[in-house]
Design a protein around this motif. Sequence first.
Motif, PDB file in Angstrom:
ATOM      1  N   ALA A 206       0.874  -1.472   0.041  1.00 44.21           N
ATOM      2  CA  ALA A 206       0.029  -0.012   0.087  1.00 44.21           C
ATOM      3  C   ALA A 206       0.806   1.316   0.123  1.00 44.21           C
ATOM      4  CB  ALA A 206      -0.820  -0.113   1.058  1.00 44.21           C
ATOM      5  N   PHE A 207       0.399   2.168  -0.866  1.00 47.53           N
ATOM      6  CA  PHE A 207       1.043   3.511  -0.815  1.00 47.53           C
ATOM      7  C   PHE A 207       0.440   4.514   0.274  1.00 47.53           C
ATOM      8  CE2 PHE A 207       2.468   1.671  -4.738  1.00 47.53           C
ATOM      9  CZ  PHE A 207       3.753   1.685  -4.761  1.00 47.53           C
ATOM     10  N   VAL A 208       1.302   5.074   0.751  1.00 50.41           N
ATOM     11  CA  VAL A 208       0.763   5.998   1.987  1.00 50.41           C
ATOM     12  C   VAL A 208       1.419   7.365   1.993  1.00 50.41           C
ATOM     13  CG1 VAL A 208       0.532   6.460   4.506  1.00 50.41           C
ATOM     14  CG2 VAL A 208       0.386   4.120   3.603  1.00 50.41           C
ATOM     15  N   GLU A 209       0.530   8.502   1.957  1.00 49.33           N
ATOM     16  CA  GLU A 209       1.087   9.891   1.894  1.00 49.33           C
ATOM     17  C   GLU A 209       1.510  10.307   3.219  1.00 49.33           C
ATOM     18  OE1 GLU A 209      -0.267  13.428  -0.978  1.00 49.33           O
ATOM     19  OE2 GLU A 209      -1.529  13.286   0.804  1.00 49.33           O
ATOM     20  N   ILE A 210       2.694  10.663   3.478  1.00 54.53           N
ATOM     21  CA  ILE A 210       2.998  10.990   5.074  1.00 54.53           C
ATOM     22  C   ILE A 210       3.176  12.422   4.978  1.00 54.53           C
ATOM     23  CG2 ILE A 210       3.921   8.602   5.738  1.00 54.53           C
ATOM     24  CD1 ILE A 210       6.578   9.597   4.706  1.00 54.53           C
ATOM     25  N   ALA A 211       3.222  13.381   3.776  1.00 58.45           N
ATOM     26  CA  ALA A 211       3.459  14.537   3.716  1.00 58.45           C
ATOM     27  C   ALA A 211       2.794  14.974   2.381  1.00 58.45           C
ATOM     28  CB  ALA A 211       4.661  15.051   3.786  1.00 58.45           C
ATOM     29  N   PRO A 212       2.192  16.390   2.442  1.00 61.70           N
ATOM     30  CA  PRO A 212       1.862  16.636   0.881  1.00 61.70           C
ATOM     31  C   PRO A 212       2.561  16.349  -0.272  1.00 61.70           C
ATOM     32  CG  PRO A 212       1.374  18.306   2.587  1.00 61.70           C
ATOM     33  CD  PRO A 212       2.291  17.428   3.186  1.00 61.70           C
ATOM     34  N   GLY A 213       2.162  15.297  -1.062  1.00 62.81           N
ATOM     35  CA  GLY A 213       2.853  14.980  -2.059  1.00 62.81           C
ATOM     36  C   GLY A 213       3.831  14.071  -1.990  1.00 62.81           C
ATOM     37  N   LEU A 214       3.894  13.310  -0.974  1.00 68.59           N
ATOM     38  CA  LEU A 214       5.080  12.668  -0.576  1.00 68.59           C
ATOM     39  C   LEU A 214       4.607  11.263   0.100  1.00 68.59           C
ATOM     40  CD1 LEU A 214       8.465  12.363  -0.205  1.00 68.59           C
ATOM     41  CD2 LEU A 214       7.948  13.123   2.078  1.00 68.59           C
ATOM     42  N   GLU A 215       4.855  10.325  -1.071  1.00 66.83           N
ATOM     43  CA  GLU A 215       4.505   8.961  -0.593  1.00 66.83           C
ATOM     44  C   GLU A 215       5.494   7.933  -0.194  1.00 66.83           C
ATOM     45  OE1 GLU A 215       0.365   8.498  -3.612  1.00 66.83           O
ATOM     46  OE2 GLU A 215       2.311   7.233  -3.987  1.00 66.83           O
ATOM     47  N   GLY A 216       5.052   6.984   0.601  1.00 75.16           N
ATOM     48  CA  GLY A 216       6.000   5.982   0.965  1.00 75.16           C
ATOM     49  C   GLY A 216       5.335   4.636   0.734  1.00 75.16           C
ATOM     50  N   LEU A 217       5.915   3.795   0.817  1.00 65.80           N
ATOM     51  CA  LEU A 217       5.558   2.267   0.454  1.00 65.80           C
ATOM     52  C   LEU A 217       5.401   1.227   1.745  1.00 65.80           C
ATOM     53  CD1 LEU A 217       4.457   0.036  -1.307  1.00 65.80           C
ATOM     54  CD2 LEU A 217       6.724  -0.543  -1.928  1.00 65.80           C
ATOM     55  N   VAL A 218       4.257   1.003   2.074  1.00 64.18           N
ATOM     56  CA  VAL A 218       4.358  -0.338   3.113  1.00 64.18           C
ATOM     57  C   VAL A 218       4.183  -1.488   2.138  1.00 64.18           C
ATOM     58  CG1 VAL A 218       2.985  -1.063   5.066  1.00 64.18           C
ATOM     59  CG2 VAL A 218       2.833   1.401   4.489  1.00 64.18           C
ATOM     60  N   HIS A 219       5.300  -2.161   2.158  1.00 60.70           N
ATOM     61  CA  HIS A 219       5.391  -3.586   1.721  1.00 60.70           C
ATOM     62  C   HIS A 219       4.307  -4.371   2.233  1.00 60.70           C
ATOM     63  CE1 HIS A 219       6.851  -7.539   0.324  1.00 60.70           C
ATOM     64  NE2 HIS A 219       7.232  -6.584  -0.874  1.00 60.70           N
ATOM     65  N   ILE A 220       3.884  -5.643   1.458  1.00 63.05           N
ATOM     66  CA  ILE A 220       2.735  -6.521   1.973  1.00 63.05           C
ATOM     67  C   ILE A 220       3.308  -7.091   3.179  1.00 63.05           C
ATOM     68  CG2 ILE A 220       3.506  -8.282   0.313  1.00 63.05           C
ATOM     69  CD1 ILE A 220       0.802  -9.019   0.304  1.00 63.05           C
ATOM     70  N   SER A 221       4.501  -7.281   3.125  1.00 60.74           N
ATOM     71  CA  SER A 221       5.080  -8.208   4.361  1.00 60.74           C
ATOM     72  C   SER A 221       5.181  -7.045   5.719  1.00 60.74           C
ATOM     73  CB  SER A 221       6.354  -8.508   4.192  1.00 60.74           C
ATOM     74  OG  SER A 221       7.327  -7.522   3.743  1.00 60.74           O
ATOM     75  N   GLU A 222       5.025  -5.756   5.619  1.00 66.53           N
ATOM     76  CA  GLU A 222       4.818  -4.720   6.666  1.00 66.53           C
ATOM     77  C   GLU A 222       3.617  -4.230   6.897  1.00 66.53           C
ATOM     78  OE1 GLU A 222       7.270  -3.930   8.745  1.00 66.53           O
ATOM     79  OE2 GLU A 222       8.914  -5.453   7.637  1.00 66.53           O
ATOM     80  N   LEU A 223       2.573  -4.917   6.192  1.00 65.91           N
ATOM     81  CA  LEU A 223       1.089  -4.322   6.288  1.00 65.91           C
ATOM     82  C   LEU A 223       0.420  -4.874   7.753  1.00 65.91           C
ATOM     83  CD1 LEU A 223      -0.538  -4.871   2.917  1.00 65.91           C
ATOM     84  CD2 LEU A 223      -0.292  -2.471   4.063  1.00 65.91           C
ATOM     85  N   SER A 224       0.843  -6.028   8.102  1.00 68.07           N
ATOM     86  CA  SER A 224       0.108  -6.635   9.222  1.00 68.07           C
ATOM     87  C   SER A 224       1.077  -7.697   9.733  1.00 68.07           C
ATOM     88  CB  SER A 224      -1.109  -7.055   9.157  1.00 68.07           C
ATOM     89  OG  SER A 224      -1.626  -7.992  10.222  1.00 68.07           O
ATOM     90  N   TRP A 225       0.990  -8.219  11.140  1.00 67.24           N
ATOM     91  CA  TRP A 225       1.860  -9.195  11.569  1.00 67.24           C
ATOM     92  C   TRP A 225       0.973 -10.441  11.065  1.00 67.24           C
ATOM     93  CZ3 TRP A 225       6.210  -8.590  14.147  1.00 67.24           C
ATOM     94  CH2 TRP A 225       6.435  -7.404  14.828  1.00 67.24           C
ATOM     95  N   SER A 226      -0.218 -10.273  10.461  1.00 67.58           N
ATOM     96  CA  SER A 226      -0.762 -11.620  10.212  1.00 67.58           C
ATOM     97  C   SER A 226      -0.222 -11.790   8.704  1.00 67.58           C
ATOM     98  CB  SER A 226      -2.236 -11.533  10.216  1.00 67.58           C
ATOM     99  OG  SER A 226      -2.779 -12.715   9.592  1.00 67.58           O
ATOM    100  N   ARG A 227       0.175 -13.031   8.308  1.00 69.29           N
ATOM    101  CA  ARG A 227       0.627 -13.365   7.023  1.00 69.29           C
ATOM    102  C   ARG A 227      -0.592 -13.589   5.894  1.00 69.29           C
ATOM    103  NH1 ARG A 227       5.820 -17.503   7.329  1.00 69.29           N
ATOM    104  NH2 ARG A 227       6.855 -16.494   8.748  1.00 69.29           N
ATOM    105  N   ALA A 228      -1.711 -13.964   6.730  1.00 71.68           N
ATOM    106  CA  ALA A 228      -2.833 -14.534   5.587  1.00 71.68           C
ATOM    107  C   ALA A 228      -3.686 -13.208   4.955  1.00 71.68           C
ATOM    108  CB  ALA A 228      -3.904 -15.141   6.557  1.00 71.68           C
TER     109      ALA A 228
END
Length: 468
Positions: A206-228
């Motif tokens: 998922a891409f997350v905007e942390i400041a106006p016009g500034l995006e970072g990536l949350v890799h699928i492995s970092e989305l949740s402690w759950s793997r499923a």
Amino acid sequence: MEQSFAELFAASEMEPKPELRVGDRITGRVITVGEELVYVDTGAKIDAVVDKNELADKDGGFSLREGDEVELFVVSRQAGEVRLARTMSGEGGAEQLQDAMEGGIPVEGRIKETCKGGFRVSVQGKTAFCPLSQVNSRPVVDPEALVGETLLFLVTRIEERGRNIVVSRRALLDRDQAESLAAFMKQAKPGDIVQGTVTRLAPFGAFVEIAPGLEGLVHISELSWSRALAPEDVAAPGDTVTVKFLKMEDQGKGRVRIELSMKQALRDPWDEVSGKYQVGDIVQGTVTRLAPFGAFVEIAPGIEGLVHVSEMSYLKRVHRPEEVMTSGDNVPVMIKTIDLDARRIGLSMRDAEGDPWEGLAERYTKGQVVQGVLEKRESFGLFIRLEPGVVGLLPGSRLESGENEAVFKARSGDTIAVTIDVIDMDKRRISLALAEANHSEDWRGHSPQEKELGVLGAELQRAMRKKQ
């Protein structure tokens, strides 16, 4: 010695004031709000004005008050008046567009249509060209979807006295991103927890905007402690989320890659295992993945345990996990072992369902005649199922082909009357004998206390029947 007001005022007037130029981006303070104009203190010798409509919000409302700060561009300076605006818009000539290009002032443009290599954009009554690669900082999947959109652009080239105008939205986005990044890095560092807004989802995260016009990536492995979970199971565009700022990589040409984590912004679920689970607990879990040796089952978000293939069933011999389950199944499991240091939990499905051997010595006794079902025939004997999960062996040495023709013709699934011979609870083995003919006919009434007649007694009994 204290200075008088007149002296202080004179001293302030002598301080050098910044000289404003067209194209400057300034941060000013609202000093007066009129019916049509807003007066702004820019810190220069003269105050500036901006159209009130220019500062309206998306819904057309006006919420600014005296003392509020605004960020605007200097769009003109004539006859002692400084004009401010958020962008250059409306009708204007090539000279105004030239000022916008030289000053880096955004201009408002409406995408009229697609054309070879890009778009035709209406800018201040003129038609400009925007290359496809310059309409966004990301590749455009469907160019036609942008037709009719009104966006902000930077003028990058004016030729032939305004007949050839080139604009770029990407240049503006990149500039805004660089400014936003600089501001963000002044107040944040790797390891900090920040708020952001989910802008879009992808199969890899998922891409997350942390400041106006500034995006970072949350890799699928970092989305949740759950793997499923998939990205769409965790977040949706527009969601406000808490993330941990992991790191930033400079990819050159003004590009940066920002890595974020949603799960690391939460508490590690393994910190709570010792107080939440004990060996022997029976809990519900979700099968997350299968392996040749067993199945991984998640009993809580981020807490997975292994059900070895030998722990899957008492009722049948399981060779592969796929025989009894699939990923996503909800199953009851018993916690067998917990290793906090290695972060491993051993689970059992069969113990959660109950051990069919428990209390078996009370249900069966030596000499008892029971009806069993033939499961499998081997060279050394027959495997007879007495009840689900309880199978005994009728050795081949106990079969006499001449007098047990029905048994020799029996197939898997056929019912056979047998006698309990030996029960070994430690090794979980039951040895069976073939029930005598009379017992086979009335096995329900058989009493374990009756004495066995033996071979000679059986022969005498058959002889007496013949005489009758």
